[in-house]
Design an enzyme around this catalytic site. Structure first.
Site, PDB file in Angstrom:
ATOM      1  N   PRO A  38       0.879  -1.116  -0.154  1.00  0.00           N
ATOM      2  CA  PRO A  38      -0.106   0.104  -0.159  1.00  0.00           C
ATOM      3  C   PRO A  38       0.827   1.155   0.054  1.00  0.00           C
ATOM      4  CG  PRO A  38      -0.045  -0.870   2.204  1.00  0.00           C
ATOM      5  CD  PRO A  38       0.831  -2.020   1.092  1.00  0.00           C
ATOM      6  N   ALA A  40       0.172   5.492   0.149  1.00  0.00           N
ATOM      7  CA  ALA A  40      -0.566   6.552  -0.316  1.00  0.00           C
ATOM      8  C   ALA A  40      -0.059   7.448  -1.223  1.00  0.00           C
ATOM      9  CB  ALA A  40      -0.401   7.384   1.120  1.00  0.00           C
ATOM     10  N   CYS A 124       2.238   3.404   9.501  1.00  0.00           N
ATOM     11  CA  CYS A 124       2.563   4.815   9.158  1.00  0.00           C
ATOM     12  C   CYS A 124       3.025   5.588  10.339  1.00  0.00           C
ATOM     13  CB  CYS A 124       1.046   5.377   8.835  1.00  0.00           C
ATOM     14  SG  CYS A 124       1.228   7.073   8.297  1.00  0.00           S
ATOM     15  N   GLY A 225      10.359  -4.795   2.719  1.00  0.00           N
ATOM     16  CA  GLY A 225      11.326  -3.705   2.931  1.00  0.00           C
ATOM     17  C   GLY A 225      12.509  -4.012   2.107  1.00  0.00           C
ATOM     18  N   ASP A 226      12.937  -3.030   1.008  1.00  0.00           N
ATOM     19  CA  ASP A 226      14.011  -2.942   0.376  1.00  0.00           C
ATOM     20  C   ASP A 226      14.345  -4.042  -0.858  1.00  0.00           C
ATOM     21  OD1 ASP A 226      14.608  -0.982   2.139  1.00  0.00           O
ATOM     22  OD2 ASP A 226      16.639  -2.010   3.156  1.00  0.00           O
ATOM     23  N   GLY A 248       7.080  -2.207  -2.518  1.00  0.00           N
ATOM     24  CA  GLY A 248       6.609  -0.723  -2.488  1.00  0.00           C
ATOM     25  C   GLY A 248       7.273   0.090  -3.728  1.00  0.00           C
ATOM     26  N   ARG A 249       8.298   0.802  -3.103  1.00  0.00           N
ATOM     27  CA  ARG A 249       8.996   1.816  -4.073  1.00  0.00           C
ATOM     28  C   ARG A 249       9.577   1.392  -5.216  1.00  0.00           C
ATOM     29  NH1 ARG A 249      12.718   3.495   0.817  1.00  0.00           N
ATOM     30  NH2 ARG A 249      12.342   1.422   1.319  1.00  0.00           N
TER      31      ARG A 249
HETATM   32  C1  LIG Z   1       4.898   7.091  -0.963  1.00  0.00           C
HETATM   33  C2  LIG Z   1       4.722   5.919   0.086  1.00  0.00           C
HETATM   34  C3  LIG Z   1       3.410   5.763   0.743  1.00  0.00           C
HETATM   35  C4  LIG Z   1       3.028   4.934   1.588  1.00  0.00           C
HETATM   36  N1  LIG Z   1       1.807   4.646   1.950  1.00  0.00           N
HETATM   37  C5  LIG Z   1       1.711   3.583   2.850  1.00  0.00           C
HETATM   38  C6  LIG Z   1       0.391   3.372   3.388  1.00  0.00           C
HETATM   39  O1  LIG Z   1      -0.609   3.957   3.099  1.00  0.00           O
HETATM   40  N2  LIG Z   1       0.257   2.261   3.910  1.00  0.00           N
HETATM   41  C7  LIG Z   1       1.126   1.173   4.582  1.00  0.00           C
HETATM   42  O2  LIG Z   1       1.020   0.362   5.106  1.00  0.00           O
HETATM   43  N3  LIG Z   1       2.353   1.657   4.161  1.00  0.00           N
HETATM   44  C8  LIG Z   1       2.920   2.701   3.206  1.00  0.00           C
HETATM   45  N4  LIG Z   1       4.099   2.863   2.506  1.00  0.00           N
HETATM   46  C9  LIG Z   1       5.124   2.139   3.205  1.00  0.00           C
HETATM   47  C10 LIG Z   1       5.247   0.827   1.992  1.00  0.00           C
HETATM   48  O3  LIG Z   1       3.809   0.114   2.151  1.00  0.00           O
HETATM   49  C11 LIG Z   1       6.433  -0.377   2.259  1.00  0.00           C
HETATM   50  O4  LIG Z   1       6.001  -0.798   3.683  1.00  0.00           O
HETATM   51  C12 LIG Z   1       7.695   0.416   2.240  1.00  0.00           C
HETATM   52  O5  LIG Z   1       7.689   1.333   1.217  1.00  0.00           O
HETATM   53  C13 LIG Z   1       8.928  -0.502   2.618  1.00  0.00           C
HETATM   54  O6  LIG Z   1       8.759  -1.057   1.361  1.00  0.00           O
HETATM   55  P1  LIG Z   1       9.629  -0.944   0.099  1.00  0.00           P
HETATM   56  O7  LIG Z   1      11.112  -1.205   0.437  1.00  0.00           O
HETATM   57  O8  LIG Z   1       9.427  -2.074  -0.974  1.00  0.00           O
HETATM   58  O9  LIG Z   1       9.430   0.245  -0.439  1.00  0.00           O
HETATM   59  C14 LIG Z   1       4.315   3.916   2.098  1.00  0.00           C
HETATM   60  C15 LIG Z   1       5.706   4.043   1.139  1.00  0.00           C
HETATM   61  C16 LIG Z   1       6.023   5.130   0.298  1.00  0.00           C
HETATM   62  C17 LIG Z   1       7.138   5.044  -0.140  1.00  0.00           C
END
Ligand SMILES: Cc1cc2nc3c(=O)[nH]c(=O)nc-3n(C[C@H](O)[C@H](O)[C@H](O)COP(=O)(O)O)c2cc1C
Length: 373
Positions: A38, A40, A124, A225-226, A248-249
């Site tokens: 997810p 936002a 969050c 994560g990552d 995510g990212r």
């Molecule tokens: C722009 C942005 C918005 C995010 N919004 C949410 C959200 O609405 N709910 C949530 O549980 N995590 C949110 N996260 C966290 C991500 O879901 C994820 O846990 C975090 O980015 C780590 O994963 P990654 O390393 O694959 O990016 C958000 C992260 C980013 C970068």
């Protein structure tokens, strides 16, 4: 934000380890076991369908939504904010809040609205959310979490999951208690972003915590994560034994990542997007935004232009042109001009590639005071 994303760890997994082909969460079948995190301001219906269309993503998740908001909304508002298309299934709706009753009522409405799953946000870090005890703020109040788990569990039949950070800080890690409590209360799966609230997005996600979760509970554990590449996804499965990976990212700068993971799983190798693929992808995403009549289409195009042009030779030039544009048409023209004009490409190559230094993706409102979710 710390630019760890530019400096990844070299992650290697032994031959034969694969991202699982399937995950079952309650009665929901997720194939393959990959989840769009997810985000936002990012994972709205346009982006979700875009990812689904690319292939390889097993489960889509909405941006987080305020439970109090869902409970207050009239039908028309709920329809607008909770809208999703059939081709987004399976889809999970994420809620945040701090009152058990309101979260339970919101979850009931989410179920009535047709979502396949409901998820609770305990991660969050936004100050505005934390101040009201939502998101990661609740990590310091385990009894309140138990009440919420019990109330939401009682309220819905669809699978109920929770996504959390490991704790408020290194000194206040709660993931072990939290995971056991989730299982006790009948939740169907847990997902952990392996960082603490205090860590924000800095440092590296600590995958051994995910491995520990796997030894503590029997319900599925989704690791997060990552993950930046198919190799990382495989390495997380190898290092932690997690049942699914959540991304995510990396999905915002490389929307092919899920397809690449599927290809990597099947063949041991994967296709890297070409410049032409990137061109078609940007055009497709932008036209979806325009077709959809997305109210913030131009803002979204600008935001995504910067993520989508990571690694594209001369991408800084395109980003600048897009930032200076005022209309959607102008942005599409800039994209065409950039990708179709070889002269510009040569110039850019002569100047050196400004995009090699990749900007880390900002969590935007999710990480600041301005969170209005
Ligand atoms: C722009 C942005 C918005 C995010 N919004 C949410 C959200 O609405 N709910 C949530 O549980 N995590 C949110 N996260 C966290 C991500 O879901 C994820 O846990 C975090 O980015 C780590 O994963 P990654 O390393 O694959 O990016 C958000 C992260 C980013 C970068």
């Amino acid at each position: 934000m710390t630019k760890y994303f530019d400096n990844p760890l070299e992650r290697l997994a032994p031959e034969g380890v694969k991202v699982p082909a399937e995950l079952r969460v309650g009665a929901v079948r997720i194939t393959p076991a990959t989840v769009l995190a997810p985000m936002a301001g990012v994972t709205d219906t346009v982006f979700r369908r875009f990812i689904r269309e690319m292939g390889g993503c097993g489960l889509l998740m909405t941006e987080f939504t305020s439970a109090d908001g869902v409970v207050r909304w009239r039908d028309a508002t709920a329809k607008r904010y909770l809208h999703f298309f059939e081709d987004e299934r399976p889809i999970s709706s994420q809620l945040f809040g701090s009152h058990a009753e309101s979260l339970a009522e919101a979850a009931r409405r989410i179920e009535a609205h047709g979502f396949d799953m409901v998820d609770l946000n305990l991660g969050c870090p936004a100050k505005k959310v934390v101040k009201c005890n939502g998101g990661s703020g609740l990590l310091r109040d385990l009894p309140a979490i138990r009440q919420i788990f019990e109330a939401v569990r009682k309220a819905v039949k669809i699978p109920f999951t929770v996504k959390f950070r490991a704790g408020w800080s290194e000194d206040e890690l709660v993931f072990r208690e939290l995971a056991r409590m989730a299982e006790d209360c009948g939740l169907d799966a847990i997902a952990m972003h392996a960082r603490t609230r205090m860590q924000g997005y800095s440092g590296q996600a600590h995958w051994p915590w995910i491995a520990e979760l796997k030894t503590l509970v029997k319900i599925p554990v989704i690791g997060n994560g990552d993950i930046r590449s198919p190799e990382d996804a495989r390495a997380m499965v190898a290092e932690t034994g997690c049942d699914a990976v959540m991304i995510g990212r990396a999905a915002a700068s490389n929307p092919w990542i899920f397809r690449q993971i599927a290809e990597h799983t099947a063949t041991g190798t994967y296709t890297v997007a070409s410049r032409e693929d990137r061109y078609q992808m940007i055009r497709r995403y932008f036209s979806l935004l325009v077709e959809e009549g997305h109210p913030g289409a131009i803002g979204r195009m600008k935001q995504f232009a910067s993520w989508f042009t990571h690694g594209v030779e001369g991408g800084a030039r395109l980003r600048k042109a897009i930032y200076d544009s005022r209309e959607a048409r102008q942005i599409l023209d800039e994209v065409d001009r950039f990708f179709l004009a070889p002269k510009l490409l040569e110039d850019a190559a002569a100047e050196g590639d400004a995009t090699r230094t990749v900007e880390a993706m900002s969590p935007g409102c999710y990480d600041s005071d301005n969170c209005n979710g």
